[in-house]
Design an enzyme around this catalytic site. Structure first.
Site, PDB file in Angstrom:
ATOM      1  N   GLY A   1       0.845  -1.209   0.000  1.00  0.00           N
ATOM      2  CA  GLY A   1       0.000   0.000   0.000  1.00  0.00           C
ATOM      3  C   GLY A   1       0.873   1.250   0.000  1.00  0.00           C
ATOM      4  CG  HIS A   2       3.319   2.279   3.358  1.00  0.00           C
ATOM      5  ND1 HIS A   2       3.191   1.173   4.164  1.00  0.00           N
ATOM      6  CD2 HIS A   2       2.828   3.324   4.069  1.00  0.00           C
ATOM      7  CE1 HIS A   2       2.673   1.533   5.322  1.00  0.00           C
ATOM      8  NE2 HIS A   2       2.434   2.836   5.296  1.00  0.00           N
TER       9      HIS A   2
ATOM     10  CG  MET B   1      -2.139  -4.692   1.317  1.00  0.00           C
ATOM     11  SD  MET B   1      -0.545  -4.777   0.532  1.00  0.00           S
ATOM     12  CE  MET B   1      -0.786  -6.249  -0.442  1.00  0.00           C
TER      13      MET B   1
END
Ligand code: PAF
Length: 291
Positions: A36-37, A184
């Site tokens: 996700g990051h 996530m």
């Protein structure tokens, strides 16, 4: 990739970049980076010339009985992940630098933080907006990227930027999901095997709600009940809240006409998960309706 632990070094770096005419894009995080990051970093590098990532587990946004002490801290791995993602600089301040002795200044977005996670976690958003403004002041970005899994946070930060006349563009990035649909999140690492399986009730609820929505059900109460039933059927899950909110203002919506969002917080064992799904009649459906 540069690593800064001090305010002065971080400031100098972006000041020089800005002087050269580079667009600085910023990704604030609390670390324990996941895919996700990865999307946030990709969005930042697409939006700017220089990507700065911060890693700071912000004590001010955790309640006294929350997981500040156990929040996963994986700095070494995070630095490798950031470098592989093409991040140019990482800012890793310590707590004393951000909140020196005698610290007493806070930023509050009044109305938007009264409901949903703001109601369930008093003081949480005050901690978020305070640290985000401080990080903005230190990093001085042109643009900043936030994941919309934390949709209320995204809306609250946007409001703060608008209300305080900050010259920063806020970019929202879609939620990245595991194969089974679970969003996530760094907190997924708290889940044991049974809890991880149980957490699938959230994407299952979204699927059912979406099916009902596209089956022309527009009453929020009905959609909320569909989600509630699926989640409450899972013995390890406890619903904290489920609401249908306007996609811009977060005001609760009774009957969906424009774009709305089903927002929820669910506890799976001791882990609190939040997620949301957009409820909006897609363009192509609207066009079909007009034929
Ligand atoms: O979303 C997060 O990780 C945090 O709330 C943020 C924006 C980095 C502020 O601490």
């Amino acid at each position: 990739m540069k690593l800064f632990k001090d305010i002065q070094g971080m400031r100098r770096y972006t000041k020089e970049a800005r002087a050269r005419g580079a667009i600085v894009a910023f990704v604030p995080t609390m670390g324990h980076l996941h895919a996700g990051h990865g999307e946030l970093m990709a969005a930042a590098s697409a939006a700017g010339d220089i990507t700065v990532l911060s890693i700071f587990v912000n004590p001010m946004q955790f309640g006294p009985h929350e997981d500040f002490n156990t929040y996963p801290r994986t700095l070494e791995q995070d630095l490798k992940t950031a470098e592989a993602a093409g991040v140019d600089a990482v800012y890793v301040p310590d707590i004393a630098q951000i909140y020196p002795r005698g610290y007493q200044t806070f930023v509050t977005v009044e109305e938007l933080t009264k409901t949903l996670c703001g109601e369930a976690r008093p003081g949480h958003f005050r901690g978020v907006t305070t640290v985000v403004l401080k990080l903005f002041n230190i990093v001085a970005p042109h643009k900043a990227v936030f994941g919309i899994k934390d949709f209320q946070q995204y809306i609250v930060v946007r409001r703060m930027v608008q209300d305080l006349n900050l010259d920063i563009e806020i970019i929202g990035v879609e939620t990245v999901r595991e194969k089974d649909g679970l969003a996530m999140s760094s907190r997924n690492s708290y889940l044991d095997r049974d809890e991880r399986k149980a957490a699938r009730c959230i994407p299952r609820a979204f699927d059912e709600v979406n099916a009902a929505f596209f089956g022309e059900i527009r009453e929020s109460a009905t959609l909320i009940n569909i989600a509630k039933k699926i989640i409450e059927n899972e013995p390890l899950a406890v619903v904290e809240y489920i609401a249908v909110c306007d996609n811009e203002t977060l005001a609760e919506v009774e009957h969906i006409e424009g774009a709305a969002r089903l927002m929820l917080a669910v506890r799976i064992g001791r882990t609190r998960l939040i997620d949301n799904c957009l409820l909006e009649k897609k363009d192509w459906v609207a066009r079909l309706d007009n034929i």
